[in-house]
Write a protein that holds these residues in place. Structure first.
Motif, PDB file in Angstrom:
ATOM      1  N   PHE A  90      17.593  -0.395   0.407  1.00 60.07           N
ATOM      2  CA  PHE A  90      16.490  -0.023  -0.467  1.00 60.07           C
ATOM      3  C   PHE A  90      15.147  -0.784  -0.023  1.00 60.07           C
ATOM      4  N   LEU A  91      15.341  -2.041   0.231  1.00 61.72           N
ATOM      5  CA  LEU A  91      14.162  -2.834   0.562  1.00 61.72           C
ATOM      6  C   LEU A  91      13.833  -2.458   1.977  1.00 61.72           C
ATOM      7  N   THR A  92      14.895  -2.001   2.827  1.00 59.94           N
ATOM      8  CA  THR A  92      14.373  -1.609   4.427  1.00 59.94           C
ATOM      9  C   THR A  92      13.680  -0.468   4.300  1.00 59.94           C
ATOM     10  N   MET A  93      14.005   0.483   3.338  1.00 52.45           N
ATOM     11  CA  MET A  93      13.581   1.871   3.412  1.00 52.45           C
ATOM     12  C   MET A  93      12.100   1.718   2.783  1.00 52.45           C
ATOM     13  N   LEU A  94      11.695   0.548   2.022  1.00 54.50           N
ATOM     14  CA  LEU A  94      10.309   0.379   1.604  1.00 54.50           C
ATOM     15  C   LEU A  94       9.528   0.151   2.928  1.00 54.50           C
ATOM     16  N   THR A  95      10.214  -0.319   3.788  1.00 52.91           N
ATOM     17  CA  THR A  95       8.900  -0.558   5.008  1.00 52.91           C
ATOM     18  C   THR A  95       9.118   0.351   6.024  1.00 52.91           C
ATOM     19  N   LYS A  96       9.895   1.479   5.674  1.00 56.13           N
ATOM     20  CA  LYS A  96       9.535   2.693   6.526  1.00 56.13           C
ATOM     21  C   LYS A  96       8.108   3.143   6.617  1.00 56.13           C
ATOM     22  N   PRO A  97       7.439   3.143   7.394  1.00 58.84           N
ATOM     23  CA  PRO A  97       5.988   3.730   7.569  1.00 58.84           C
ATOM     24  C   PRO A  97       5.513   4.683   6.384  1.00 58.84           C
ATOM     25  N   GLU A  98       5.883   5.774   6.219  1.00 61.46           N
ATOM     26  CA  GLU A  98       5.591   6.677   5.327  1.00 61.46           C
ATOM     27  C   GLU A  98       5.830   6.155   3.790  1.00 61.46           C
ATOM     28  N   ASN A  99       6.626   5.416   3.596  1.00 67.92           N
ATOM     29  CA  ASN A  99       6.919   4.566   2.201  1.00 67.92           C
ATOM     30  C   ASN A  99       6.003   3.576   2.068  1.00 67.92           C
ATOM     31  N   ASN A 140       3.552  -4.628   6.918  1.00 65.81           N
ATOM     32  CA  ASN A 140       2.926  -3.660   6.148  1.00 65.81           C
ATOM     33  C   ASN A 140       3.306  -3.707   4.668  1.00 65.81           C
ATOM     34  N   ALA A 141       2.658  -2.614   3.886  1.00 65.29           N
ATOM     35  CA  ALA A 141       2.749  -2.727   2.395  1.00 65.29           C
ATOM     36  C   ALA A 141       4.241  -2.996   2.077  1.00 65.29           C
ATOM     37  N   GLY A 142       5.400  -2.420   2.638  1.00 67.77           N
ATOM     38  CA  GLY A 142       6.710  -2.526   2.130  1.00 67.77           C
ATOM     39  C   GLY A 142       7.310  -3.896   2.279  1.00 67.77           C
ATOM     40  N   TYR A 143       6.827  -4.578   3.393  1.00 69.50           N
ATOM     41  CA  TYR A 143       7.254  -5.943   3.485  1.00 69.50           C
ATOM     42  C   TYR A 143       6.293  -6.858   2.567  1.00 69.50           C
ATOM     43  N   GLU A 144       5.067  -6.444   2.383  1.00 76.66           N
ATOM     44  CA  GLU A 144       4.216  -7.247   1.572  1.00 76.66           C
ATOM     45  C   GLU A 144       4.742  -7.035  -0.066  1.00 76.66           C
ATOM     46  N   TRP A 145       5.212  -5.857  -0.301  1.00 75.51           N
ATOM     47  CA  TRP A 145       5.824  -5.835  -1.622  1.00 75.51           C
ATOM     48  C   TRP A 145       7.052  -6.672  -1.909  1.00 75.51           C
ATOM     49  N   ILE A 146       7.909  -6.787  -0.975  1.00 75.95           N
ATOM     50  CA  ILE A 146       9.415  -7.426  -0.718  1.00 75.95           C
ATOM     51  C   ILE A 146       8.820  -8.988  -0.984  1.00 75.95           C
ATOM     52  N   LYS A 147       7.835  -9.386  -0.214  1.00 77.38           N
ATOM     53  CA  LYS A 147       7.428 -10.917  -0.251  1.00 77.38           C
ATOM     54  C   LYS A 147       6.812 -11.181  -1.502  1.00 77.38           C
ATOM     55  N   MET A 148       6.028 -10.346  -2.223  1.00 75.60           N
ATOM     56  CA  MET A 148       5.545 -10.648  -3.370  1.00 75.60           C
ATOM     57  C   MET A 148       6.414 -10.437  -4.595  1.00 75.60           C
ATOM     58  N   ALA A 149       7.635  -9.769  -4.794  1.00 74.58           N
ATOM     59  CA  ALA A 149       8.451  -9.350  -5.575  1.00 74.58           C
ATOM     60  C   ALA A 149       9.224 -10.623  -5.728  1.00 74.58           C
TER      61      ALA A 149
END
Length: 385
Positions: A201-210, A232-241
């Motif tokens: 799930f976390l990996t898929m958040l980093t896919k560009p379109e997500n 990207n925003a996926g990595y940023e969300w993971i970091k902040m969460a």
């Protein structure tokens, strides 16, 4: 691939410290897997009537499964066909490691598997030929093309769930609210160090379109662009969460029970197996689904049913696979919310939405992307813990 496996091994250690088949004559051909460039071995489909005499002669079938319900399905299969079933329930990483070891050693083991953790299944078992794809010939028209390569037994989903006692609404409307200090320590999430599905799930958040959808959701919530300190925003969300006190549990069941307790004014939220919603009635819990959270309210992913290379009981394995793709076999999963057969003619639980509806609000699974990028995401997570 070696890098991926090494990273997974290291992370699993950290997590623990913290907390074909088909027999002679089968025609096999290389076929591209749907939706990506990987190759998988296809075993020619057969009809039930042709398999029964061969399977009865073999007399038994062995299966490794990531779901314990295989025992109930196995008992029903045994009663119908008189073929003995030996079913073993195990964790996804145990199944993957066991199949790899046994096939390499040419040791007698499972004839087929029910497996999840799509990236590892693709990269370590299908691409190597250790597992092979089989679609029953007389069910092919009932199984959509996207569910055939590899054969999807069913889809499962994990959704954002919360305590809805007295009809209160979900505590968040936007996924970024889980990174807000006001929700510090209130987000429950099964440790990605212990379960591949949550790492996926976390990996898929980093896919560009997500990641792009996450970036838009941030701007919608705060009225300004997200300032990136990561890729990207996926990595940023993971970091902040993670930095906001994400609670890494070891069991979806235990987290569901913690969130759903009545009379405690609980306002936590968790990414949990939707099937756990049954505990609302069974365990007198207050459980609701935050299915309108933007841009994603959870994750859905496949469980595959696949033949094992050089299986000792190939006909019985094929017959059992067919059984699971019919109402008779699927019914042991059908009554719970959150299980959706790969056979389009089989309906899900009463009161549940169709998978096509869930797909509009959930992140989907991309095995190739996961296989190619999960190591990077896991390394990133390891630095946050």
């Amino acid at each position: 691939m070696k890098k991926w496996m090494a990273a997974a091994s290291v992370l699993l250690t950290i997590g623990l410290l913290a907390g074909g088949c088909g027999g002679g004559g089968d025609k096999k051909a290389e076929a591209p897997a749907a939706g990506n460039g990987m190759k998988i071995v296809e075993v020619k489909g057969e009809k039930e009537a042709d398999l029964i005499p061969q399977a009865k002669k073999e007399g038994k079938v062995r299966v490794y499964s990531i779901t314990s319900r295989i025992s109930k399905a196995g008992a029903a299969f045994e009663k119908k066909y008189g073929i003995k079933v030996e079913a073993t329930d195990m964790k996804d990483f145990e199944l993957i490691d066991k199949i790899t070891t046994e096939v390499k050693a040419k040791a007698e083991g499972a004839d087929f598997v029910i497996a999840q953790d799509s990236g590892r299944v693709y990269g370590e078992l299908l691409s190597t030929g250790y597992l092979q794809n089989y679609v029953p010939a007389d069910l092919e028209d009932q199984i959509p093309a996207e569910n055939r390569k590899p054969l999807v037994f069913l889809y499962m989903n994990k959704v954002l769930m919360y305590n809805n006692e007295n009809g209160k609404p979900a505590p968040i409307k936007n996924l970024w609210e889980l990174t807000d200090p006001k929700n510090k320590g209130k987000f429950f999430f099964k440790s990605p160090l212990q379960e591949g599905i949550n790492a996926n799930f976390l990996t898929m958040l980093t896919k560009p379109e997500n990641a792009d959808k996450l970036a838009k959701a941030y701007k919608d919530l705060y009225g300004k662009d997200l300032k990136l300190t990561t890729k990207n925003a996926g990595y940023e969300w993971i970091k902040m969460a993670f930095q906001n006190g994400l609670v890494m549990g070891s069991s979806d069941t235990k987290m569901t029970e913690s969130i759903g307790v009545k009379g405690q004014n609980i306002n936590s939220i968790g990414l949990l197996n939707y099937s756990k919603i049954r505990y609302a009635a069974k365990k007198n819990l207050a459980l609701g689904v935050a299915d309108t959270v933007t841009p994603f309210a959870g994750f859905y992913y496949p469980e595959y049913v696949l033949l094992v290379k050089d299986a000792k009981h190939p006909a019985a394995a094929k017959l059992f696979i067919r059984f699971l793709m019919t109402e008779e076999g699927y019914k042991y999963w059908q009554s719970d919310m959150g299980s959706y057969s790969g056979n389009k003619t089989l309906k899900g639980a009463k009161g549940d939405k169709a998978l096509s509806e869930w797909a509009k609000v959930l992140v989907g699974d991309d095995p190739q992307f996961i296989f190619e990028h999960r190591a990077e995401v896991e390394e990133f997570i390891s630095k946050l813990i």
